[in-house]
Design a protein around this motif. Structure first.
Motif, PDB file in Angstrom:
ATOM      1  N   GLU A  22       0.785  -1.110   0.003  1.00 12.23           N
ATOM      2  CA  GLU A  22       0.174  -0.069   0.091  1.00 12.23           C
ATOM      3  C   GLU A  22       0.878   1.335   0.120  1.00 12.23           C
ATOM      4  O   GLU A  22       1.908   1.239   0.616  1.00 12.23           O
ATOM      5  CB  GLU A  22      -1.008   0.110   1.267  1.00 12.23           C
ATOM      6  CG  GLU A  22      -1.878   1.179   1.356  1.00 12.23           C
ATOM      7  CD  GLU A  22      -2.608   1.299   2.635  1.00 12.23           C
ATOM      8  OE1 GLU A  22      -3.966   1.558   2.396  1.00 12.23           O
ATOM      9  OE2 GLU A  22      -2.102   1.324   3.812  1.00 12.23           O
ATOM     10  N   GLY A  24       0.648   5.600   0.097  1.00  9.89           N
ATOM     11  CA  GLY A  24      -0.253   6.698   0.385  1.00  9.89           C
ATOM     12  C   GLY A  24       0.445   7.990   0.522  1.00  9.89           C
ATOM     13  O   GLY A  24       1.707   7.972   0.930  1.00  9.89           O
ATOM     14  N   TRP A  33      -4.036  10.556  -0.455  1.00  2.83           N
ATOM     15  CA  TRP A  33      -4.392   9.652  -1.624  1.00  2.83           C
ATOM     16  C   TRP A  33      -3.728   8.177  -1.208  1.00  2.83           C
ATOM     17  O   TRP A  33      -2.601   8.494  -0.665  1.00  2.83           O
ATOM     18  CB  TRP A  33      -3.635  10.267  -3.004  1.00  2.83           C
ATOM     19  CG  TRP A  33      -3.933   8.957  -4.125  1.00  2.83           C
ATOM     20  CD1 TRP A  33      -4.911   9.254  -4.917  1.00  2.83           C
ATOM     21  CD2 TRP A  33      -3.078   7.946  -4.337  1.00  2.83           C
ATOM     22  NE1 TRP A  33      -4.723   8.059  -6.067  1.00  2.83           N
ATOM     23  CE2 TRP A  33      -3.655   7.388  -5.739  1.00  2.83           C
ATOM     24  CE3 TRP A  33      -1.751   7.393  -4.026  1.00  2.83           C
ATOM     25  CZ2 TRP A  33      -3.034   6.416  -6.375  1.00  2.83           C
ATOM     26  CZ3 TRP A  33      -1.226   6.538  -4.738  1.00  2.83           C
ATOM     27  CH2 TRP A  33      -1.921   5.825  -5.758  1.00  2.83           C
ATOM     28  N   CYS A  34      -4.210   7.275  -1.531  1.00  3.50           N
ATOM     29  CA  CYS A  34      -3.824   5.893  -0.994  1.00  3.50           C
ATOM     30  C   CYS A  34      -4.373   4.767  -1.786  1.00  3.50           C
ATOM     31  O   CYS A  34      -5.651   4.970  -2.545  1.00  3.50           O
ATOM     32  CB  CYS A  34      -4.364   5.688   0.374  1.00  3.50           C
ATOM     33  SG  CYS A  34      -3.647   4.385   1.330  1.00  3.50           S
ATOM     34  N   THR A  35      -3.780   3.765  -2.131  1.00  4.76           N
ATOM     35  CA  THR A  35      -3.952   2.664  -2.830  1.00  4.76           C
ATOM     36  C   THR A  35      -3.281   1.500  -2.448  1.00  4.76           C
ATOM     37  O   THR A  35      -2.213   1.522  -1.893  1.00  4.76           O
ATOM     38  CB  THR A  35      -4.089   2.953  -4.369  1.00  4.76           C
ATOM     39  OG1 THR A  35      -4.744   1.882  -4.954  1.00  4.76           O
ATOM     40  CG2 THR A  35      -2.524   2.811  -4.755  1.00  4.76           C
ATOM     41  N   ARG A  64      -8.036  -6.807  -4.724  1.00  8.64           N
ATOM     42  CA  ARG A  64      -8.506  -5.144  -5.022  1.00  8.64           C
ATOM     43  C   ARG A  64      -7.423  -4.268  -5.298  1.00  8.64           C
ATOM     44  O   ARG A  64      -7.683  -3.212  -5.584  1.00  8.64           O
ATOM     45  CB  ARG A  64      -9.193  -4.771  -3.622  1.00  8.64           C
ATOM     46  CG  ARG A  64     -10.670  -5.425  -3.367  1.00  8.64           C
ATOM     47  CD  ARG A  64     -11.174  -5.081  -2.176  1.00  8.64           C
ATOM     48  NE  ARG A  64     -12.016  -5.825  -1.762  1.00  8.64           N
ATOM     49  CZ  ARG A  64     -12.748  -5.892  -0.502  1.00  8.64           C
ATOM     50  NH1 ARG A  64     -11.963  -5.178   0.395  1.00  8.64           N
ATOM     51  NH2 ARG A  64     -13.482  -6.703  -0.197  1.00  8.64           N
ATOM     52  N   GLY A  65      -6.139  -4.877  -5.149  1.00  8.99           N
ATOM     53  CA  GLY A  65      -5.073  -4.196  -5.383  1.00  8.99           C
ATOM     54  C   GLY A  65      -4.948  -3.692  -6.833  1.00  8.99           C
ATOM     55  O   GLY A  65      -5.218  -4.359  -7.727  1.00  8.99           O
ATOM     56  N   ARG A  66      -4.325  -2.329  -7.197  1.00  8.24           N
ATOM     57  CA  ARG A  66      -4.029  -2.008  -8.309  1.00  8.24           C
ATOM     58  C   ARG A  66      -2.681  -2.371  -8.957  1.00  8.24           C
ATOM     59  O   ARG A  66      -1.647  -2.871  -8.172  1.00  8.24           O
ATOM     60  CB  ARG A  66      -4.046  -0.437  -8.300  1.00  8.24           C
ATOM     61  CG  ARG A  66      -5.344   0.182  -8.046  1.00  8.24           C
ATOM     62  CD  ARG A  66      -5.252   1.451  -7.651  1.00  8.24           C
ATOM     63  NE  ARG A  66      -5.049   2.263  -8.927  1.00  8.24           N
ATOM     64  CZ  ARG A  66      -4.584   3.646  -8.824  1.00  8.24           C
ATOM     65  NH1 ARG A  66      -4.946   4.445  -7.887  1.00  8.24           N
ATOM     66  NH2 ARG A  66      -4.399   4.264 -10.052  1.00  8.24           N
ATOM     67  N   VAL A  71      -0.367   1.919 -10.737  1.00 10.69           N
ATOM     68  CA  VAL A  71       0.248   2.647  -9.194  1.00 10.69           C
ATOM     69  C   VAL A  71       1.260   3.649  -9.565  1.00 10.69           C
ATOM     70  O   VAL A  71       1.358   4.552  -9.354  1.00 10.69           O
ATOM     71  CB  VAL A  71       0.716   1.967  -8.004  1.00 10.69           C
ATOM     72  CG1 VAL A  71       1.142   2.371  -6.976  1.00 10.69           C
ATOM     73  CG2 VAL A  71      -0.552   0.997  -7.893  1.00 10.69           C
ATOM     74  N   THR A  74       0.306   6.623 -11.830  1.00 14.02           N
ATOM     75  CA  THR A  74      -0.493   7.657 -11.127  1.00 14.02           C
ATOM     76  C   THR A  74       0.508   8.404 -10.294  1.00 14.02           C
ATOM     77  O   THR A  74       0.119   9.736 -10.117  1.00 14.02           O
ATOM     78  CB  THR A  74      -1.584   6.554 -10.163  1.00 14.02           C
ATOM     79  OG1 THR A  74      -2.407   6.038 -10.913  1.00 14.02           O
ATOM     80  CG2 THR A  74      -2.480   7.793  -9.485  1.00 14.02           C
TER      81      THR A  74
END
Length: 166
Positions: A22, A24, A33-35, A64-66, A71, A74
């Motif tokens: 993760e 962020g 912002w976080c993913t 669910r991870g990108r 990433v 982005t």
């Protein structure tokens, strides 16, 4: 001094083979912002004690991870040309490099150690101020963007306090 952009990276553990799960950050005006990051096929390391801290099961990352390329692109779009600070530079630098290597890209921003912008006076106030920020924010979930915001506000409050002392 402008308010620094602060990044935090959560990982699968701290040992060899660990990878980012993760990322962020908190921008200059506090926008977060976080993913989650989907592990690559060869990212197999998993430390249960780290999982207890971030409370993210590996299955959630897979579902669910990108993708790492998404990433990395982005991050480059949002942070292009900026210096971004972290309090765990030694670990975060390695994990960010692993993310960008897997994406076959280069970061378009500079990751720097928070210590570059923390004065000795700020350091004296740091731990007490950070505890107060955590109480004030009352963040329930351990997330990378929340951690980044806590660090950013701690920096800001200690910076302001030191200015007032002069």
């Amino acid at each position: 001094m402008t308010v620094p952009i602060v990044m935090d990276i959560e990982a699968s553990g701290f040992g060899a083979g660990s990878y980012p799960i993760e990322v962020g950050f908190s921008r200059r005006h506090g926008e977060g912002w976080c993913t989650l990051i989907r592990p690559e096929e060869d990212w197999e390391h998993w430390d249960e004690s780290a999982a207890q801290v971030h409370k993210i099961p590996r299955e959630t990352l897979v579902e669910r991870g990108r993708p790492v390329a998404n990433v990395a692109v982005t991050l480059n779009l949002i942070l292009a040309g900026h210096t971004v600070y972290t309090d765990g530079w030694a670990h975060d630098y390695v994990w960010l490099a692993r993310l960008f290597d897997a994406a076959d890209l280069q970061p378009g921003f500079r990751l720097a150690d928070f210590r570059e912008i923390i004065s000795p006076k700020q350091e004296e106030l740091w731990h007490q101020t950070k505890r107060q920020v955590e109480i004030d924010l009352n963040v329930g979930r351990h997330r990378a963007s929340n951690d980044a915001r806590i660090l950013q506000l701690t920096w800001l409050r200690t910076y302001d306090a030191c200015r007032l002392l002069h």
